[in-house]
Motif scaffolding. Structure first.
Motif, PDB file in Angstrom:
ATOM      1  N   HIS A 173       0.826  -1.220   0.000  1.00  0.00           N
ATOM      2  CA  HIS A 173       0.000   0.000   0.000  1.00  0.00           C
ATOM      3  C   HIS A 173       0.852   1.258   0.000  1.00  0.00           C
ATOM      4  CE1 HIS A 173      -3.776   2.145   0.656  1.00  0.00           C
ATOM      5  NE2 HIS A 173      -3.086   2.950   1.449  1.00  0.00           N
ATOM      6  N   GLN A 212      -3.864   4.406  14.061  1.00  0.00           N
ATOM      7  CA  GLN A 212      -5.078   4.197  13.274  1.00  0.00           C
ATOM      8  C   GLN A 212      -4.735   3.508  11.947  1.00  0.00           C
ATOM      9  OE1 GLN A 212      -6.796   7.928  11.778  1.00  0.00           O
ATOM     10  NE2 GLN A 212      -8.723   7.295  12.737  1.00  0.00           N
ATOM     11  N   LYS A 213      -3.696   4.004  11.291  1.00  0.00           N
ATOM     12  CA  LYS A 213      -3.307   3.421  10.004  1.00  0.00           C
ATOM     13  C   LYS A 213      -2.735   2.031  10.202  1.00  0.00           C
ATOM     14  CE  LYS A 213      -2.994   7.554   7.410  1.00  0.00           C
ATOM     15  NZ  LYS A 213      -2.507   8.249   6.257  1.00  0.00           N
TER      16      LYS A 213
ATOM     17  N   LYS B  57     -12.247  14.653   5.936  1.00  0.00           N
ATOM     18  CA  LYS B  57     -11.248  15.611   6.420  1.00  0.00           C
ATOM     19  C   LYS B  57     -10.083  15.659   5.446  1.00  0.00           C
ATOM     20  CE  LYS B  57      -8.529  16.754  10.523  1.00  0.00           C
ATOM     21  NZ  LYS B  57      -7.094  16.610  10.258  1.00  0.00           N
ATOM     22  N   LYS B  58      -9.756  14.509   4.922  1.00  0.00           N
ATOM     23  CA  LYS B  58      -8.634  14.428   3.992  1.00  0.00           C
ATOM     24  C   LYS B  58      -8.888  13.256   3.053  1.00  0.00           C
ATOM     25  CE  LYS B  58      -3.616  14.310   4.145  1.00  0.00           C
ATOM     26  NZ  LYS B  58      -2.463  13.951   4.941  1.00  0.00           N
ATOM     27  N   ASP B 102      -6.133   7.479   0.301  1.00  0.00           N
ATOM     28  CA  ASP B 102      -6.182   7.259   1.748  1.00  0.00           C
ATOM     29  C   ASP B 102      -7.072   8.360   2.315  1.00  0.00           C
ATOM     30  OD1 ASP B 102      -4.574   5.114   1.671  1.00  0.00           O
ATOM     31  OD2 ASP B 102      -2.852   6.011   2.689  1.00  0.00           O
ATOM     32  N   LEU B 104      -9.391  10.216   5.463  1.00  0.00           N
ATOM     33  CA  LEU B 104      -9.735  10.402   6.873  1.00  0.00           C
ATOM     34  C   LEU B 104     -11.117  11.043   6.918  1.00  0.00           C
ATOM     35  CD1 LEU B 104      -6.678  12.021   8.720  1.00  0.00           C
ATOM     36  CD2 LEU B 104      -7.757   9.840   9.247  1.00  0.00           C
ATOM     37  N   TYR B 106     -14.284  12.429   9.438  1.00  0.00           N
ATOM     38  CA  TYR B 106     -14.899  12.680  10.728  1.00  0.00           C
ATOM     39  C   TYR B 106     -16.211  11.909  10.730  1.00  0.00           C
ATOM     40  CZ  TYR B 106     -11.895  16.634  12.056  1.00  0.00           C
ATOM     41  OH  TYR B 106     -10.852  17.418  12.435  1.00  0.00           O
TER      42      TYR B 106
END
Lengths: 235, 633
Positions: A173, A212-213, B57-58, B102, B104, B106
């Motif tokens: 990844h 978290q990741k 958020k991202k 990837d 993120l 909320y």
């Protein structure tokens, strides 16, 4: 802990084997070892220090944030600046940017520690090179005759090492893993935005995002419970 | 610190930006942050309902439906939300949501969301189809506030009630008062108009300083005669709650300088051209007056700049596009009429009825900042015995003179050969009809595009019945011929609009990303084409898209909701286009129809996305209107 601690950590060669820190086996908290990763209550924390020797140096600030599995609870945060217990080295002031003057009127460790213990309750503690933070907290607890931390603790540095060696999907990844170990190089490699470096709460938040990741890529490798997690990354 | 950062994040994100501080704090109190790696499915089609509202958020996600092929419905990026509908319905998730980076997010728990919706019903509307019109005012307000070009000193009061600028002290006198006494009253009170009353002191008419000058001084009427002899008996009034803009628009339309403000039956004030001039510095009415006064193209040139300045101020003031377009059309029409009058003044009148018509966006009264002038001449040589060669020669000369004057005025020139070098820009009704039909029969797409625009022809000088009868004939032929209708329904009335935005890109339904959005090509032209097709199918001669929509709804060819949504969509597209053109103009950049998504706020992007979604039902309605026509319904 701040970057100064990370560097010194390497110099002193601390490892989880040499410094046991807290011990999950003796721990009597409510989180069972079979708890799935997604349900583990974590408190990710970091400290800014005046130096690296728990005997003569002291904690300048503590920052912490709560997680449930990989969910970060953004408003469950803890941040305190502490009244200095001695002289602060020039180097540490340059790194975390907190001057002795700013701390003069802050609370003492005696007031802050109970609040911190109440915040972490029986959560699993997480940090990047967390042993140093735990050592400092334990040193303070000892001075106040309050015992020591017994919560299980996970080090994101060890977790990263493990994924670096065993995380097939993780490496695919991210097209390889970071060879560096400090919090900011790792954060950069895994796409975590760093706005204010060397603030205990921000560093704890960055570490929380790292955890978290990492948690996401542990499941495909068969790491499913707290026990599995502690086996690979116990501090 | 992290709590504050999260609150700050939500402060800039619609619809959270409209919530008060304590509600934002309640949200953040139970907020969590979750990570989804690239390619992972966050929500699964037909899977369990979402237990939280997610706000990115991202990163970014793709919204799609899995059938035989994946159908991409949307792309969402930072600040966008998803999961609301399944959260509210609580049954299942209807689309797949996949992280394409990837990501993120909320997460706001269901309970918190339900509490906000209970407290702030408009919050929920943001995620529903009804968003479009309910949030339109907020979008316009935000656009106005973010306009950096706005200067307080230039503030026009177009958006405030007319009562705010009207003079409330309305002086009245009986209509039997002598002209001399009436003039004295006006002079003593320093007013430019006097309301004359009849029986029971009800207003019977008005006299103005212009009446005194033109009807008394110039015509030599005896000053002792009753003032009613020179008064305008038609009192033009406006309701006190109307906007100043409505007042101004009425005054321009009727070419009057005084307007009585009423509250029900009672006259409560009077508003004059002077009131507007004092407030604005640049008044459309004074521009109009100025155009009428000029006698040469050179003198008209500075007026064109003032028209553009007025448009800028109106836009900065946040005045709706349809209002601005009304003013632009009126002023440009007047400018062109003046130029034609100057030409004809030199050349002498033709001996045959003729019409100068505009088409395309000018024909529809939808021209923004003028970039090109679409126009042509039509005459009716059957009505007179004039020599066809003479009238052709007249049109040729008029074309040359007009082009020269337009150049001197700084207006964009027009194409003297819109249908190619062998086809002149003038012709009689039959010639135009055959030119248009010939183009329809041909496969020349440039000609087809031009003649389709000509279907929006509007006379601005001369005999309008010529153009109307031409439209009658051409519309009929189109209705009766399948191939012509196919051209009319062509690309624009069928093409899909973009599905949304992803970061700085606009994305189409194939997932292709574009850095610029051609608001005309990808948006307004689709609405215009569909509405034009419906108007022709139902023989509606009006050319303005908004007017056409009104008539279509009135005659129940489309429903009221589709009409309202389409009008709002077109207005918004034109507004955002004009805003972008204005900025380009100020920066001396080339004016085009492109908008850069990067420069749009989240609310503007959301409104634009909704705008695109309105286009498809309109295109379907256009398609149906011809099917009905075929079936003879």
């Amino acid at each position: 802990m701040g970057i100064i601690s990370t560097c010194m950590h390497k110099v002193t060669g601390l490892t989880k084997c040499e410094k046991g820190g807290s011990d999950a086996k003796k721990w009597s908290g409510s989180v069972r070892k079979e708890t799935p990763l997604s349900e583990i209550p974590f408190v990710v924390f970091d400290t800014e220090l005046s130096g690296l020797d728990p005997k003569k140096d002291f904690i300048v600030s503590i920052g912490a944030i709560k997680m449930s599995g990989s969910k970060i609870h953004v408003s469950r945060e803890f941040y305190r600046l502490l009244k200095p217990e001695g002289d602060m080295s020039r180097k540490s002031v340059e790194i975390h940017g907190i001057t002795p003057g700013e701390l003069e009127k802050k609370e003492s460790m005696e007031t802050v520690l109970p609040d911190f213990l109440e915040f972490i309750t029986d959560s699993v503690l997480v940090g990047h090179f967390i042993n140093i933070d735990i050592d400092f907290i334990n040193a303070s607890l000892k001075k106040l005759n309050k015992g020591r931390l017994t919560n299980p603790a996970v080090d994101t540095h060890f977790l990263h090492d493990w994924l670096y060696k065993h995380g097939g999907e993780f490496k695919r990844h991210y097209r390889g893993a970071s060879g560096k170990t400090d919090l900011f190089s790792i954060s950069q490699k895994y796409g975590i935005s760093v706005y204010t470096a060397h603030n205990a709460l921000n560093d704890a938040f960055i570490t929380a995002q790292l955890l978290q990741k990492f948690l996401h890529f542990l499941r495909p490798e068969g790491i499913r419970t707290l026990n599995d997690l502690l086996d690979i990354a116990r501090a | 610190m992290i709590t504050e950062d999260s609150i700050n994040f939500f402060r800039d994100i619609p619809p959270f930006q409209f919530l008060d501080e304590s509600t934002l704090r309640d949200i953040v109190e139970n907020l969590s942050l979750e990570f989804s790696p690239k390619n992972s499915l966050i929500l699964t089609q037909d899977g369990p309902a979402s237990d939280c509202l997610r706000v990115i958020k991202k990163g970014g996600v793709k919204v799609y439906l899995s059938n035989d092929d994946d159908i991409v419905l949307d792309y969402k990026s930072e600040g966008d939300s998803f999961g609301y509908l399944s959260l509210i319905s609580g049954d299942k998730t209807r689309t797949n949501i996949q992280a394409i980076e990837d990501t993120l997010c909320y997460q706001i728990p269901r309970e918190t969301v339900l509490n906000i919706v209970k407290k702030e019903p408009l919050f929920g509307e943001y995620f529903m189809k009804s968003f479009f019109r309910n949030y339109m005012d907020k979008t316009y307000r935000e656009m106005r506030n973010k306009n950096l070009l706005f200067k307080e000193g230039e503030k026009l009061l177009y958006t405030t009630p007319v009562m705010n600028i009207a003079s409330c002290d309305v002086i009245k006198a009986p209509q039997t008062t002598s002209i001399k006494d009436a003039a004295a009253i006006m002079s003593q009170n320093k007013i430019s108009s006097l309301v004359l009353t009849g029986e029971q002191e009800l207003p019977a008419g008005i006299i103005t300083d212009t009446d005194l000058r033109d009807r008394v001084v110039a015509s030599g009427i005896d000053a002792s005669a009753p003032a009613r002899e020179i008064m305008s008996s038609k009192l033009v009034t406006i309701d006190s709650g109307s906007t100043c803009f409505d007042a101004l628009s009425t005054m321009i339309r009727l070419n009057i300088h005084h307007l009585l403000v009423t509250d029900g039956q009672n006259i409560t004030g009077v508003v004059t051209n002077h009131d507007f001039m004092l407030l604005q510095g640049i008044s459309p009415l004074s521009i109009l007056k100025n155009i009428d006064r000029q006698n040469s193209a050179e003198d008209l040139a500075p007026i064109r700049d003032r028209i553009d300045q007025t448009i800028s101020i109106l836009l900065q003031e946040g005045v709706r596009a349809s209002y601005i377009l009304r003013i632009i059309t009126e002023l440009h029409d007047r400018l062109i009429i003046k130029i034609i009058e100057l030409c004809i003044g030199k050349m002498g009148s033709p001996h045959c009825p003729f019409a100068f018509f505009v088409y395309g966006s000018e024909g529809r009264r939808e021209e923004t900042f003028k970039t090109v002038l679409h126009c042509a001449f039509a005459y009716d040589d059957e009505k007179t015995f004039c020599n066809k060669r003479d009238i052709e020669e007249f049109c040729r000369q008029l074309t040359d003179n007009l082009q020269e004057m337009i150049r001197k005025c700084g207006l964009p020139e027009f194409d003297t050969e819109p249908l190619g070098s062998v086809v002149p820009i003038y012709g009689d009704i039959s010639e135009w009809e055959s030119k248009i039909i010939k183009a329809f029969r041909s496969e020349n797409s440039a000609h087809i595009d031009t003649v389709i625009k000509m279907l929006d022809a509007r006379t601005i000088y001369g005999d309008s019945s010529i153009v109307e009868s031409l439209k009658d004939r051409v519309y009929k032929q189109i209705r009766e011929n399948e191939k012509y209708r196919a051209h009319l329904m062509g690309q624009k009335a069928k093409q899909k609009s973009p599905v949304g935005f992803f970061k700085k890109f606009v994305v189409d339904n194939q997932g292709e990303k574009m850095e610029k959005l051609d608001a005309k090509e990808k948006g307004s032209s689709h609405i215009v084409a569909s509405v034009r097709a419906m108007a022709i199918a139902h023989n509606i001669k009006e050319t303005s898209t908004i007017e056409r929509l009104g008539i279509l709804a009135k005659r129940e060819f489309i429903n009221q909701e589709l009409m309202n949504n389409s009008v709002a969509a077109l207005e918004f597209l034109l507004h955002i286009l004009m805003q972008s053109q204005l900025k380009k103009k100020e920066l001396h950049q080339k004016i085009d129809n492109c908008i850069e998504p990067e420069k749009l706020s989240l609310l503007e992007k959301r409104t634009l996305k909704e705008t695109f979604q309105i286009i498809e039902p309109l295109q379907n309605a256009a398609e149906r209107s011809f099917r009905k026509e075929n079936a003879g319904v």
